[in-house]
Design a protein around this motif. Sequence first.
Motif, PDB file in Angstrom:
ATOM      1  N   SER A   1      54.154   0.535 -46.887  1.00 21.99           N
ATOM      2  CA  SER A   1      54.435   1.588 -45.913  1.00 21.99           C
ATOM      3  C   SER A   1      53.450   2.743 -46.033  1.00 21.99           C
ATOM      4  O   SER A   1      52.846   2.980 -47.082  1.00 21.99           O
ATOM      5  CB  SER A   1      55.865   2.122 -46.091  1.00 21.99           C
ATOM      6  N   VAL A   2      53.307   3.463 -44.911  1.00 23.50           N
ATOM      7  CA  VAL A   2      52.597   4.732 -44.858  1.00 23.50           C
ATOM      8  C   VAL A   2      53.601   5.786 -44.422  1.00 23.50           C
ATOM      9  O   VAL A   2      54.330   5.584 -43.443  1.00 23.50           O
ATOM     10  CB  VAL A   2      51.418   4.680 -43.870  1.00 23.50           C
ATOM     11  N   LYS A   3      53.673   6.897 -45.135  1.00 24.37           N
ATOM     12  CA  LYS A   3      54.656   7.939 -44.823  1.00 24.37           C
ATOM     13  C   LYS A   3      53.962   9.267 -44.564  1.00 24.37           C
ATOM     14  O   LYS A   3      52.917   9.565 -45.152  1.00 24.37           O
ATOM     15  CB  LYS A   3      55.682   8.082 -45.950  1.00 24.37           C
ATOM     16  N   ILE A   4      54.578  10.046 -43.661  1.00 25.14           N
ATOM     17  CA  ILE A   4      54.041  11.349 -43.283  1.00 25.14           C
ATOM     18  C   ILE A   4      55.029  12.417 -43.722  1.00 25.14           C
ATOM     19  O   ILE A   4      56.222  12.348 -43.417  1.00 25.14           O
ATOM     20  CB  ILE A   4      53.808  11.438 -41.757  1.00 25.14           C
ATOM     21  N   TRP A   5      54.527  13.411 -44.452  1.00 24.00           N
ATOM     22  CA  TRP A   5      55.354  14.482 -45.011  1.00 24.00           C
ATOM     23  C   TRP A   5      54.861  15.820 -44.499  1.00 24.00           C
ATOM     24  O   TRP A   5      53.660  16.037 -44.343  1.00 24.00           O
ATOM     25  CB  TRP A   5      55.304  14.464 -46.540  1.00 24.00           C
ATOM     26  N   ARG A   6      55.806  16.731 -44.271  1.00 16.83           N
ATOM     27  CA  ARG A   6      55.451  18.077 -43.820  1.00 16.83           C
ATOM     28  C   ARG A   6      56.117  19.107 -44.724  1.00 16.83           C
ATOM     29  O   ARG A   6      57.288  18.971 -45.090  1.00 16.83           O
ATOM     30  CB  ARG A   6      55.895  18.300 -42.378  1.00 16.83           C
ATOM     31  N   ARG A   7      55.329  20.127 -45.083  1.00 19.12           N
ATOM     32  CA  ARG A   7      55.876  21.206 -45.912  1.00 19.12           C
ATOM     33  C   ARG A   7      56.696  22.144 -45.041  1.00 19.12           C
ATOM     34  O   ARG A   7      56.260  22.551 -43.958  1.00 19.12           O
ATOM     35  CB  ARG A   7      54.737  21.968 -46.591  1.00 19.12           C
ATOM     36  N   LEU A   8      57.891  22.470 -45.497  1.00 19.79           N
ATOM     37  CA  LEU A   8      58.779  23.337 -44.737  1.00 19.79           C
ATOM     38  C   LEU A   8      58.190  24.734 -44.633  1.00 19.79           C
ATOM     39  O   LEU A   8      57.552  25.236 -45.570  1.00 19.79           O
ATOM     40  CB  LEU A   8      60.165  23.389 -45.392  1.00 19.79           C
ATOM     41  N   TYR A   9      58.425  25.375 -43.506  1.00 22.43           N
ATOM     42  CA  TYR A   9      57.837  26.681 -43.227  1.00 22.43           C
ATOM     43  C   TYR A   9      58.285  27.705 -44.266  1.00 22.43           C
ATOM     44  O   TYR A   9      59.479  27.870 -44.536  1.00 22.43           O
ATOM     45  CB  TYR A   9      58.244  27.134 -41.817  1.00 22.43           C
ATOM     46  N   ARG A  10      57.312  28.384 -44.847  1.00 25.45           N
ATOM     47  CA  ARG A  10      57.535  29.418 -45.859  1.00 25.45           C
ATOM     48  C   ARG A  10      58.285  28.896 -47.084  1.00 25.45           C
ATOM     49  O   ARG A  10      58.908  29.653 -47.810  1.00 25.45           O
ATOM     50  CB  ARG A  10      58.276  30.624 -45.264  1.00 25.45           C
ATOM     51  N   GLU A  11      58.210  27.600 -47.305  1.00 26.00           N
ATOM     52  CA  GLU A  11      58.821  27.014 -48.495  1.00 26.00           C
ATOM     53  C   GLU A  11      57.820  26.070 -49.138  1.00 26.00           C
ATOM     54  O   GLU A  11      56.786  25.729 -48.564  1.00 26.00           O
ATOM     55  CB  GLU A  11      60.112  26.269 -48.140  1.00 26.00           C
ATOM     56  N   ASN A  12      58.158  25.650 -50.351  1.00 24.88           N
ATOM     57  CA  ASN A  12      57.284  24.735 -51.057  1.00 24.88           C
ATOM     58  C   ASN A  12      57.755  23.290 -50.979  1.00 24.88           C
ATOM     59  O   ASN A  12      57.027  22.378 -51.362  1.00 24.88           O
ATOM     60  CB  ASN A  12      57.173  25.149 -52.533  1.00 24.88           C
ATOM     61  N   SER A  13      58.965  23.066 -50.519  1.00 17.96           N
ATOM     62  CA  SER A  13      59.490  21.706 -50.462  1.00 17.96           C
ATOM     63  C   SER A  13      58.922  20.960 -49.255  1.00 17.96           C
ATOM     64  O   SER A  13      58.485  21.560 -48.263  1.00 17.96           O
ATOM     65  CB  SER A  13      61.022  21.732 -50.394  1.00 17.96           C
ATOM     66  N   HIS A  14      58.947  19.627 -49.339  1.00 19.92           N
ATOM     67  CA  HIS A  14      58.395  18.763 -48.296  1.00 19.92           C
ATOM     68  C   HIS A  14      59.475  17.832 -47.760  1.00 19.92           C
ATOM     69  O   HIS A  14      60.390  17.437 -48.490  1.00 19.92           O
ATOM     70  CB  HIS A  14      57.238  17.934 -48.859  1.00 19.92           C
ATOM     71  N   THR A  15      59.363  17.507 -46.497  1.00 17.47           N
ATOM     72  CA  THR A  15      60.341  16.631 -45.864  1.00 17.47           C
ATOM     73  C   THR A  15      59.628  15.468 -45.175  1.00 17.47           C
ATOM     74  O   THR A  15      58.515  15.626 -44.653  1.00 17.47           O
ATOM     75  CB  THR A  15      61.195  17.401 -44.841  1.00 17.47           C
TER      76      THR A  15
END
Length: 442
Positions: free
Chosen positions: A245-259
């Motif tokens: 698989s290939v997965k795409i992650w985005r960092r939450l706005y003004r946070e350090n966590s990724h979703t």
Amino acid sequence: MDNESNPLQSPPRLSIRTHLDMYDQDPQFSPGRPPSPRSSASALQLMLPPGSPETPWTLSPLQTPSPALLYHCIASLHRQDGNIHSIAISKGLVFTVSDSKRIRVWRQPECIERGCIKTSSGEIRAILAYGNKLFTAHRDCKIRIWNYTVSDSFGYKKISTLPKRSSFLLFPKTSSQQHKDCVSCMAYYHAEGLLYTGSYDRTVKAWRLVDNKCVDSFVVHESKVNAIVVNQDDGCVFTCSSDGSVKIWRRLYRENSHTLTMTLRFQQSPVNAMAISSTLSNCFLYSGSSDGTVNFWEKEKTSGRFNHGGFLQGHRFSVLCLVAIEKLIFSGSEDTTIRVWRREEGSCFHECLAVLDGHRGPVKCLAACLQMEKIVMGFLVYSASLDQTFKVWRVKVMPEEQTCFDFADRNDSKTKMKTEYEMSPVLSPSWVERKLRGNLFQ
């Protein structure tokens, strides 16, 4: 304690062979004849190539030769440092890391050695260069950060280790922020100063370089992480794995966590490499798989979703490395070849312009940089193979509206002969033995 030494190393001089020298003097660097399917023993016999071409520039050895691209192997280096695991380019220098615990530094384009950084933390599996900084991932699952200077001589200094060592001796040696297995890949997001590291422990960690802290750690795949890239336009993180698989992650706005925002799975084959090609008008993601294909996805301008656009087929074995520059994609494979693909402007159509076939073992890693020459677009391509050779290729791409029919006519017979040699690779006996043992890429 880290005992990296700063004095400049003075290794013995390397032998540098030009394209013509390799064909005339050293048959072990020459392309072999296609093996017969009758037996594996006959497939391992190394055959001599045809005579030297009249010009070092070679037309693409495809069934329908493309007059739009010429290539030339300008140097081939071989030394007993073990296999090269990663290549990086920055500020006119090329950096390579291998089993030898050393970071070799070469000057572009001819690859004259400028220096060497000797480390004491085990073999180096990945290297990343940005500006005057180097990031190296070591066997002890830690990352070292180096500053380097280029003047009359090459100078360097180690400035940090990730994770930072605790100042309290009562704390355990292994930090909770440290990867639990080999760090296989790295990517750097320039705008935010975030270094991403992917590991065989199935996790990705985000390091904030301002204070060298791990600001996020998350499990990304069901198997080991093979590659990671960052889209510098929006900060999206792409990961690929042996789970297919290939997965795409985005960092939450003004946070350090990724979703997780999207999972791209088009086949079950392990995905070994990725590259992203982003322009003002479009964005393409490429992934290389163990089934020999290069899949690509195009980003929708409105929704931002990535839609599967197709796949590039031509390699006979696993695709191990990818590089994308401008409209060109370079793919290195287990079949010992490097293919050069071009994407048509404004569409998803791709064509294979050339097959670079100078290696005698799987092409493990690639790096490339752009060199403009008037109206001709030039590239320097660096490739490292499990045959323990490091090659430098100069590639010229003609404008699409121009043709070189007279050149193609003069070389038509040579091209046909070369096509016969390109049909199937000749693999060295030592590589086949490692493959049968099942530890080829470890």
